[in-house]
Design a protein around this motif. Structure first.
Motif, PDB file in Angstrom:
ATOM      1  N   ALA A   1       0.827  -1.209   0.000  1.00 40.97           N
ATOM      2  CA  ALA A   1       0.000   0.000   0.000  1.00 40.97           C
ATOM      3  C   ALA A   1       0.863   1.261   0.000  1.00 40.97           C
ATOM      4  CB  ALA A   1      -0.916  -0.008   1.223  1.00 40.97           C
ATOM      5  N   LEU A   2       2.023   1.215   0.657  1.00 39.07           N
ATOM      6  CA  LEU A   2       2.877   2.400   0.683  1.00 39.07           C
ATOM      7  C   LEU A   2       3.488   2.649  -0.695  1.00 39.07           C
ATOM      8  CD1 LEU A   2       4.770   2.195   4.084  1.00 39.07           C
ATOM      9  CD2 LEU A   2       2.734   3.474   3.479  1.00 39.07           C
TER      10      LEU A   2
ATOM     11  N   LEU B   1       0.974   8.984  -6.505  1.00 37.75           N
ATOM     12  CA  LEU B   1       1.217  10.417  -6.396  1.00 37.75           C
ATOM     13  C   LEU B   1       2.182  10.898  -7.483  1.00 37.75           C
ATOM     14  CD1 LEU B   1       1.492  10.644  -2.542  1.00 37.75           C
ATOM     15  CD2 LEU B   1      -0.228  11.765  -3.952  1.00 37.75           C
TER      16      LEU B   1
ATOM     17  N   GLN C   1      12.330   6.977  -6.927  1.00 34.11           N
ATOM     18  CA  GLN C   1      11.914   7.863  -5.839  1.00 34.11           C
ATOM     19  C   GLN C   1      11.151   7.075  -4.778  1.00 34.11           C
ATOM     20  OE1 GLN C   1       9.808  10.596  -8.422  1.00 34.11           O
ATOM     21  NE2 GLN C   1      11.321  12.206  -8.018  1.00 34.11           N
TER      22      GLN C   1
ATOM     23  N   ARG D   1      12.686   7.086  -1.188  1.00 33.03           N
ATOM     24  CA  ARG D   1      11.986   7.944  -0.230  1.00 33.03           C
ATOM     25  C   ARG D   1      10.953   7.230   0.618  1.00 33.03           C
ATOM     26  NH1 ARG D   1      11.675  13.798  -2.365  1.00 33.03           N
ATOM     27  NH2 ARG D   1      13.358  13.819  -3.867  1.00 33.03           N
TER      28      ARG D   1
ATOM     29  N   LEU E   1       9.457   5.828  13.215  1.00 29.40           N
ATOM     30  CA  LEU E   1       8.644   5.641  12.018  1.00 29.40           C
ATOM     31  C   LEU E   1       7.180   5.508  12.379  1.00 29.40           C
ATOM     32  CD1 LEU E   1      10.784   3.171   9.911  1.00 29.40           C
ATOM     33  CD2 LEU E   1      10.222   5.526   9.365  1.00 29.40           C
ATOM     34  N   ASP E   2       6.922   4.765  13.433  1.00 31.26           N
ATOM     35  CA  ASP E   2       5.534   4.549  13.812  1.00 31.26           C
ATOM     36  C   ASP E   2       5.414   4.590  15.328  1.00 31.26           C
ATOM     37  OD1 ASP E   2       2.987   3.850  14.251  1.00 31.26           O
ATOM     38  OD2 ASP E   2       3.047   1.938  13.182  1.00 31.26           O
ATOM     39  N   PRO E   3       5.055   5.774  15.865  1.00 29.49           N
ATOM     40  CA  PRO E   3       5.034   5.947  17.325  1.00 29.49           C
ATOM     41  C   PRO E   3       3.985   5.077  17.992  1.00 29.49           C
ATOM     42  CG  PRO E   3       4.858   8.042  16.162  1.00 29.49           C
ATOM     43  CD  PRO E   3       4.654   6.974  15.154  1.00 29.49           C
TER      44      PRO E   3
ATOM     45  N   ASN F   1      -3.411   4.861   3.725  1.00 32.39           N
ATOM     46  CA  ASN F   1      -2.037   4.376   3.710  1.00 32.39           C
ATOM     47  C   ASN F   1      -1.041   5.524   3.804  1.00 32.39           C
ATOM     48  OD1 ASN F   1      -2.710   5.397   1.242  1.00 32.39           O
ATOM     49  ND2 ASN F   1      -2.033   3.647   0.043  1.00 32.39           N
ATOM     50  N   PRO F   2      -1.079   6.274   4.923  1.00 29.86           N
ATOM     51  CA  PRO F   2      -0.087   7.339   5.061  1.00 29.86           C
ATOM     52  C   PRO F   2       1.311   6.751   5.168  1.00 29.86           C
ATOM     53  CG  PRO F   2      -1.271   7.006   7.116  1.00 29.86           C
ATOM     54  CD  PRO F   2      -1.937   6.146   6.092  1.00 29.86           C
ATOM     55  N   PHE F   3       2.304   7.515   4.697  1.00 27.97           N
ATOM     56  CA  PHE F   3       3.681   7.086   4.844  1.00 27.97           C
ATOM     57  C   PHE F   3       4.086   7.215   6.307  1.00 27.97           C
ATOM     58  CE2 PHE F   3       3.759   9.117   0.513  1.00 27.97           C
ATOM     59  CZ  PHE F   3       3.730   7.926  -0.183  1.00 27.97           C
ATOM     60  N   PRO F   4       5.021   6.393   6.753  1.00 30.22           N
ATOM     61  CA  PRO F   4       5.500   6.561   8.135  1.00 30.22           C
ATOM     62  C   PRO F   4       6.412   7.791   8.249  1.00 30.22           C
ATOM     63  CG  PRO F   4       6.603   4.704   7.086  1.00 30.22           C
ATOM     64  CD  PRO F   4       5.590   5.206   6.117  1.00 30.22           C
ATOM     65  N   LYS F   5       5.853   8.934   7.915  1.00 36.43           N
ATOM     66  CA  LYS F   5       6.569  10.209   7.994  1.00 36.43           C
ATOM     67  C   LYS F   5       5.657  11.199   8.715  1.00 36.43           C
ATOM     68  CE  LYS F   5       8.419   9.580   3.279  1.00 36.43           C
ATOM     69  NZ  LYS F   5       9.870   9.711   3.365  1.00 36.43           N
TER      70      LYS F   5
ATOM     71  N   TYR G   1       4.841  15.188  -0.093  1.00 36.45           N
ATOM     72  CA  TYR G   1       5.559  14.149  -0.834  1.00 36.45           C
ATOM     73  C   TYR G   1       5.445  14.272  -2.355  1.00 36.45           C
ATOM     74  CZ  TYR G   1       7.133   9.544  -2.313  1.00 36.45           C
ATOM     75  OH  TYR G   1       7.793   8.528  -2.935  1.00 36.45           O
ATOM     76  N   GLY G   2       4.189  14.412  -2.819  1.00 33.54           N
ATOM     77  CA  GLY G   2       3.965  14.459  -4.260  1.00 33.54           C
ATOM     78  C   GLY G   2       4.689  15.629  -4.910  1.00 33.54           C
TER      79      GLY G   2
ATOM     80  N   ARG H   1       7.402  17.122  -3.670  1.00 34.14           N
ATOM     81  CA  ARG H   1       8.843  16.879  -3.587  1.00 34.14           C
ATOM     82  C   ARG H   1       9.307  15.959  -4.712  1.00 34.14           C
ATOM     83  NH1 ARG H   1      11.391  18.913   0.876  1.00 34.14           N
ATOM     84  NH2 ARG H   1      10.234  19.003   2.829  1.00 34.14           N
ATOM     85  N   VAL H   2       8.586  14.872  -4.938  1.00 30.53           N
ATOM     86  CA  VAL H   2       9.042  13.955  -5.990  1.00 30.53           C
ATOM     87  C   VAL H   2       8.894  14.599  -7.369  1.00 30.53           C
ATOM     88  CG1 VAL H   2       8.613  11.849  -4.677  1.00 30.53           C
ATOM     89  CG2 VAL H   2       6.835  12.731  -6.206  1.00 30.53           C
TER      90      VAL H   2
ATOM     91  N   SER I   1       4.183  12.380  13.656  1.00 27.86           N
ATOM     92  CA  SER I   1       3.972  11.264  12.731  1.00 27.86           C
ATOM     93  C   SER I   1       2.513  11.165  12.301  1.00 27.86           C
ATOM     94  CB  SER I   1       4.382   9.943  13.389  1.00 27.86           C
ATOM     95  OG  SER I   1       3.960   8.875  12.583  1.00 27.86           O
TER      96      SER I   1
ATOM     97  N   LEU J   1       1.043   8.601  11.567  1.00 26.30           N
ATOM     98  CA  LEU J   1       0.438   7.363  12.050  1.00 26.30           C
ATOM     99  C   LEU J   1      -0.239   7.556  13.407  1.00 26.30           C
ATOM    100  CD1 LEU J   1       3.238   4.912  10.958  1.00 26.30           C
ATOM    101  CD2 LEU J   1       1.091   5.402   9.810  1.00 26.30           C
ATOM    102  N   GLU J   2      -0.056   8.758  13.999  1.00 28.36           N
ATOM    103  CA  GLU J   2      -0.725   9.010  15.269  1.00 28.36           C
ATOM    104  C   GLU J   2      -2.141   9.540  15.087  1.00 28.36           C
ATOM    105  OE1 GLU J   2       2.188  10.025  18.810  1.00 28.36           O
ATOM    106  OE2 GLU J   2       2.759  11.080  16.999  1.00 28.36           O
TER     107      GLU J   2
ATOM    108  N   ARG K   1      -3.094  14.612   0.628  1.00 27.57           N
ATOM    109  CA  ARG K   1      -1.874  14.231  -0.066  1.00 27.57           C
ATOM    110  C   ARG K   1      -2.128  14.119  -1.573  1.00 27.57           C
ATOM    111  NH1 ARG K   1       0.555   8.603   1.883  1.00 27.57           N
ATOM    112  NH2 ARG K   1      -1.208   7.861   0.675  1.00 27.57           N
ATOM    113  N   ALA K   2      -3.310  13.566  -1.902  1.00 32.02           N
ATOM    114  CA  ALA K   2      -3.622  13.392  -3.312  1.00 32.02           C
ATOM    115  C   ALA K   2      -3.888  14.743  -3.997  1.00 32.02           C
ATOM    116  CB  ALA K   2      -4.822  12.462  -3.477  1.00 32.02           C
TER     117      ALA K   2
END
Lengths: 320, 298, 251
Positions: free
Chosen positions: A195-196, A203, A209, A213, A312-314, C95-99, C107-108, C110-111, C144, C146-147, C160-161
């Motif tokens: 999914a990531l 995107l 990339q 990234r 990465l994942d708190p 599906n967020p990135f772990p950022k 992100y989009g 930046r790339v 993050s 993910l929180e 994001r999209a």
């Protein structure tokens, strides 16, 4: 009271069941017992060095021996007087391990990226086991390969003065370490959720990339664990370095000079040293140091990996 | 294709190619020269006193005996530990955490340190104690010297983590429903483990055993001081004897043979025997593992 | 009403099995088009062909055409990455990135090569506002992603999209993993987003399709059975199979 006790008794687990659980727990404790015994019996032979009147051993400090004009680090346990400067052994260990990691890290990580990210699943299914098979090759065979093929080839290519040297040992050592790093790192990369990758590609990110990234950062804890594992394997490896490094305990940072590691020193010298002698005890001390190094490596590796994973994942919890 | 994508593909593909090419080239050379050197005689005869001619039969036998003893001693302990960890230990119990930590650390201990441990504990402590108790009058040590028994036990400790980790994984992959079905029929935990869990995890457990055997058969450093012999051209009949070993034989032939060129055929033949032995074992483990995973997925 | 996307006789095959069979559909600009049908009918497959995400699965083959603003996106010279920058996607499970939250939205850009911090910051803010998330996260942009709660994560994925400034948004059951309150917020969001974007929404919920879409298409076993303005399709379906599905005979 008595009425409430009876049914509880009837549902109690049978004696056999309880004995079985206890017995299994006792056997499981043997793993703890083993590691304790290893520590105790290595330390038992090493520690008397520090109270049995072995003054002036000069293990880690430079020492001025008779006939030397200045203090030196020398490992020469059969010389007179015996010289136990361990610094050259540490330098040799670090030199060979560092070189082996420098060779195997980029190769194994890049190969893992190719297999995990760019290869078709079907091809991956047979490439991976091939590399894993190499992880099972006995180190004495790799040492032999270093001796018969790698030594000659590097001498022809680089014109080294000594046929056996740190570089030869490091190349053979990277053959041992490479599949370990590759396998664990590839698992980590492959475990990054699809999914990531899809989110990134959707995107408008390019493949490279997405890899640099998203996938690599997400797999970083696993990749780091792979490197720690590989480093531990490299530092503890004995037969390869014993056979291929030339074994001269010199203080020379050059990769094409000979080198002697902690492990090879123990393997080569313990057979010839009388039990309980100073030399014998110093060799056990080297073993104790190796044990502590791998221990510390495991601890540091775990802390760093856990911290990274939490960053990465708190929401990941502590224990796992 | 985009230039960054092309760069990534090229660089990582090249790395994989180098790795595979190195593997194929090196092992190809060994196998070709080894196959030329290997003969039936080598497998059935004892070596000559300078090791350069004759065969490696005692080393094959010694390796097999040592690995067998190691398996007998280590596997039951490993499997029992794994059963405890997977089936009985509460998830967060301190004891289980400690056992897991011990297993992990054990797996990282350098093999030469196992050699020191084997010498210090098995040979000099256990062996000498037995001698002190039962063989006080013997002229030379009976148990208190390097022997097949002590090498095997040292290797059993060394391979313990392999058995424990693979077995625990295999047991954990057994579907919960199977266990629950057994419990629902009134089976006890012990019966469920013996009749449902272990049989179902068979392939996975066997994978661990085979991996341990392969690892144990190839290790040299741990047996250097605990029992292996340079030259012992007969079959050891007593676990208190020294023994020859394929891996150690390779080491001796390659580094200490009086005439290295004369011994070249011998060493290549021995390397091939050792390599084939571990390859076959590891390949078997890979196949078993694949089967174990397939078995639980369907 | 102009068509933003048109598919013509679009079929997909997984190995030799057809997943979509000759779908021809016109998707109007700045409207919500809902794709409905029983699971496995090819809704998601159809959606994934619209930004060439289907290419990521091995063994998938496509025939027919997809026109985006009149240009065939399967034409040999077309770069799928350019297509995806114009056609954004929100997935079924967030599906967020772990950022950090900020990095997720940026992100989009930046790339795509954007380095200017001020531009990134402005765009992150606008996108989060567009996704109705700004007020909830403005003080913790660097924590993050993910929180966040499940619903917030999904709105972050929307932000994001849209940060890439796409023209089309593909949404694959974006609310199916959310609770009713979070679902309502996503639905509100979709309605506001259609002022700027062409939206294609896959949903398994008839009510959702009815509430927020302008046009609805019914797919069954890979075939496009019927397409009509939403009200019309729900009130007076012409095809018997649509009628049966809406009445709950199968699905």
């Amino acid at each position: 009271m008595s009425t409430s006790r009876k049914p509880r008794r009837r549902f109690r687990r049978s004696l056999g069941e309880r004995i079985a659980e206890r017995a299994l727990a006792l056997v499981a404790a043997s793993a703890i017992g083993a590691i304790t015994l290893i520590l105790v019996f290595v330390v038992r032979e090493a520690l008397p060095l520090f109270w049995d009147g072995h003054e002036g051993l000069a293990l880690a400090a430079p020492h001025r021996y008779p006939n030397y004009d200045h203090p030196v680090y020398v490992w020469q346990p059969v010389g007179y007087p015996p010289k136990y400067g361990v610094v050259p052994l540490f330098v040799g260990t670090l030199k060979i391990t560092g070189l082996a990691m420098a060779i195997s890290t980029p190769l194994s990580l890049l190969a893992a990226i190719y297999v995990a990210e760019l290869m078709r699943p079907r091809r991956r299914a047979w490439i991976k086991p091939i590399i894993e098979l190499v992880a099972g090759v006995p180190s004495v065979v790799l040492g032999f390969i270093a001796l018969t093929y790698i030594a000659g080839a590097t001498q022809d290519l680089l014109g080294c003065t000594y046929r056996l040297n740190a570089l030869v040992a490091a190349i053979a050592l990277s053959l041992a370490v490479l599949p370990v790093i590759f396998t664990v790192a590839e698992d980590a990369l492959h475990g990054v959720p699809l999914a990531l990758r899809e989110a990134s590609l959707a995107l408008g990110a390019r493949r490279y990339q997405t890899v640099t990234r998203v996938v690599l950062p997400a797999a970083l804890p696993g990749i780091l664990a792979a490197l720690v594992l590989g480093f531990g394997r490299a530092i503890g490896e004995t037969m390869i370095v014993l056979m291929a490094s030339g074994n001269a305990a010199v203080l020379d940072p050059s990769p094409t000079s000979s080198a002697r590691t902690l492990t090879a020193t123990i393997a080569a010298e313990l057979g010839e040293s009388p039990r309980g002698s100073e030399h014998w005890r110093v060799l056990f001390l080297l073993g104790m140091i190796l044990l502590l190094i791998t221990w510390a490596l495991d601890a540091v590796g775990r802390i760093v990996v856990r911290r990274l994973a939490r960053r990465l994942d708190p929401s990941t919890d502590e224990g796992a | 294709m985009n230039i960054g994508d092309r760069g990534l593909r090229l660089l990582s593909g090249l790395a994989l190619f180098v790795v595979l090419a190195a593997i194929l080239a090196i092992f190809g050379l060994v196998v070709v020269e080894g196959a030329g050197a290997l003969s039936w005689r080598m497998l059935v005869e004892a070596p000559s006193s300078d090791l350069a001619t004759g065969g490696v039969m005692p080393a094959i036998y010694g390796t097999a005996a040592c690995t067998l003893l190691m398996t007998v001693a280590g596997v039951p302990v490993g499997v029992a530990t794994a059963v405890y960890l997977a089936e009985y230990a509460p998830r967060r119990s301190r004891f289980a955490t400690a056992v897991r930590a011990a297993v992990r650390i054990l797996a990282g201990v350098p093999s030469i340190v196992f050699g020191l441990f084997g010498l210090g504990f098995f040979v000099l402590f256990v062996g000498k104690s037995i001698d002190g108790l039962f063989y006080r009058d013997a002229a030379s040590p009976v148990f208190g010297r390097p022997a097949l028994l002590w090498s095997s036990l040292t290797l059993a400790v060394l391979t313990l983590p392999v058995v424990i980790v693979t077995t625990e994984e295999a047991i954990r992959r057994v579907p919960r429903e199977l266990r629950e079905a057994s419990y629902a029929l009134g089976a006890t935990q012990l019966t469920t483990i013996g009749r449902v869990v272990l049989p179902h995890a068979r392939a996975g457990i066997l994978t661990g055993v085979v991996l341990a055997v392969s690892r144990g058969a190839g290790e040299v450093a741990p047996i250097l001081f605990t029992g292996v012999a340079n030259y012992l051209p007969r079959i050891p009949t007593d676990v208190r004897d020294g023994f020859m070993h394929l891996g150690y034989h390779v080491y001796v032939l390659a580094t200490q043979a009086p005439d290295v060129d004369r011994a070249r055929a011998m060493v290549f033949g021995t390397v091939l025997v050792l390599l084939v032995l571990t390859f076959v074992l590891d390949a078997a483990a890979l196949l078993l593992r694949a089967r174990a995973h397939r078995g639980t997925r369907s | 009403m102009t068509a933003k996307i048109e598919t013509r006789d679009l079929s997909t095959y997984y190995r030799e099995k057809a997943a979509l069979k000759g779908v021809t559909l016109s998707i109007p600009e700045r409207r919500v088009t809902a794709l409905i049908g029983p699971s496995g009918c090819g809704k998601s497959t159809f959606l994934r062909t619209l930004n060439r995400m289907h290419e990521l699965s091995e063994g998938v083959r496509v025939t027919g055409q997809v026109y985006l603003d009149g240009e065939d996106i399967f034409a040999p010279h077309v770069d799928p990455v350019e297509v995806r920058r114009k056609v954004g996607m929100v997935f079924q499970r967030s599906n967020p990135f772990p950022k950090s939250i900020f990095e997720n939205v940026a992100y989009g850009l930046r790339v795509a090569g954007e380095r200017d911090r001020a531009v990134l910051e402005r765009c992150v803010r606008e996108s989060l506002e567009a996704a109705a998330l700004w007020d909830e996260v403005k003080d913790r942009l660097h924590e993050s992603a993910l929180e966040l709660s499940g619903g917030q994560q999904q709105r972050l994925c929307v932000a994001r999209a849209v940060a890439v400034r796409p023209e089309v948004l593909l949404m694959d059951e974006p609310a199916s993993a959310l609770d009713p309150i979070a679902t309502a917020r996503i639905e509100e969001l979709i309605v506001t987003l259609k002022e700027k974007y062409t939206i294609v929404l896959v949903t398994h919920s008839m009510q959702e399709a009815r509430r927020i879409s302008d046009q609805a298409a019914f797919l069954y076993l890979g075939e496009m059975i019927e397409v009509a303005p939403t009200l019309e399709l729900f009130e007076s379906p012409r095809e018997p199979r649509t009628q049966e599905y809406l009445r709950g005979r199968f699905g």
